[in-house]
Design a protein around this motif. Structure first.
Motif, PDB file in Angstrom:
ATOM      1  N   VAL A  66       0.858  -1.186   0.000  1.00  0.00           N
ATOM      2  CA  VAL A  66       0.000   0.000   0.000  1.00  0.00           C
ATOM      3  C   VAL A  66       0.892   1.234   0.000  1.00  0.00           C
ATOM      4  CG1 VAL A  66      -1.942  -1.089   1.177  1.00  0.00           C
ATOM      5  CG2 VAL A  66      -0.131  -0.037   2.542  1.00  0.00           C
ATOM      6  N   THR A  88      -3.516   4.453   0.212  1.00  0.00           N
ATOM      7  CA  THR A  88      -4.266   3.539  -0.640  1.00  0.00           C
ATOM      8  C   THR A  88      -5.686   3.393  -0.098  1.00  0.00           C
ATOM      9  OG1 THR A  88      -2.280   2.290  -1.244  1.00  0.00           O
ATOM     10  CG2 THR A  88      -4.391   1.164  -1.506  1.00  0.00           C
ATOM     11  N   SER A 184      -6.259   0.532  -5.592  1.00  0.00           N
ATOM     12  CA  SER A 184      -5.582  -0.764  -5.663  1.00  0.00           C
ATOM     13  C   SER A 184      -6.565  -1.801  -6.168  1.00  0.00           C
ATOM     14  CB  SER A 184      -5.072  -1.164  -4.273  1.00  0.00           C
ATOM     15  OG  SER A 184      -4.782  -2.552  -4.203  1.00  0.00           O
ATOM     16  N   THR A 198      -1.731  -4.712  -7.790  1.00  0.00           N
ATOM     17  CA  THR A 198      -2.053  -3.364  -7.320  1.00  0.00           C
ATOM     18  C   THR A 198      -2.218  -2.436  -8.511  1.00  0.00           C
ATOM     19  OG1 THR A 198       0.290  -2.791  -7.147  1.00  0.00           O
ATOM     20  CG2 THR A 198      -0.796  -3.634  -5.178  1.00  0.00           C
TER      21      THR A 198
END
Length: 208
Positions: A66, A88, A184, A198
């Motif tokens: 993230v 994220t 994501s 992602t």
């Protein structure tokens, strides 16, 4: 002659006042836990660096990656707190998975899980190390994930800014930080799959 009132146990008094029994992120309320950092000669800067390493480690333990940014550093009478904000977008359906992966990482590395909050909107997990450092992952406003690491009591010193480079915009001198604005494929999704891909698309963050 009136008999003196019996004093309440210390624990009962503390709980009644709402004062936490553990101090400065210690594993328990004992003097050993609270003074662990001082016994090792650690100062606030060293404690901050160890906190940074702990946050680096748990973020690497969360898969897929993230994007994150540094939050504010705060000091108190005998300790220091480092913070990071996840940029994220983590969907409501993925929040528990996010926490589970942090908890799994901590358990594998001999952290003690101190508390788990299963709140639907604002879940969180709290862990503590044998050396008295406390660390947590929690979801707050707009579903943003935050990580914090609290040191035990250590020697007073100046504390420099973190040196770790965020894996996205640094938002230097920006406060409050934007809300999550990175999509994501996995964390922002609503499915139940376990993929690790992602996305890289970004949106516009807001402070609301």
């Amino acid at each position: 002659m009136r008999r003196a009132k019996r004093a309440l146990p210390l624990v009962a008094v503390v709980l009644a006042l709402g004062v936490p029994l553990s101090g400065c992120g210690s594993e328990d309320g004992s003097a050993r836990g609270v003074s662990a950092g001082k016994e090792r000669g650690m100062d606030m800067q060293e404690a901050a660096e160890q906190s940074d390493a702990m946050l680096d480690a748990v973020l690497k333990g969360i898969d897929p990656d993230v994007q994150w940014a540094h939050g504010p550093t705060t000091t108190r009478a005998c300790g220091v707190t480092r913070r990071r904000a996840v940029m994220t977008v983590v969907s409501p359906e993925r929040r528990q998975t996010f926490l589970d992966r942090a908890e799994t990482f901590w358990r594998k590395n001999d952290y003690r899980i101190k508390a788990v909050n299963k709140d639907e909107k604002f879940p969180a997990v709290y862990a503590v190390t044998k050396s008295g450092f406390g660390v947590s992952v929690s979801f707050r406003g707009k579903g943003q994930a935050f990580l914090e690491a609290d040191s035990p009591c250590v020697k007073e010193s100046k504390v420099a800014a973190p040196t770790a480079e965020p894996n996205g915009p640094a938002y230097k001198d920006v406060y409050p930080l934007p809300r999550p604005n990175v999509r994501s494929e996995f964390w922002s999704g609503t499915g139940t799959g376990t993929g690790t891909g992602t996305g890289t698309g970004t949106g516009t963050g807001t402070d609301g």
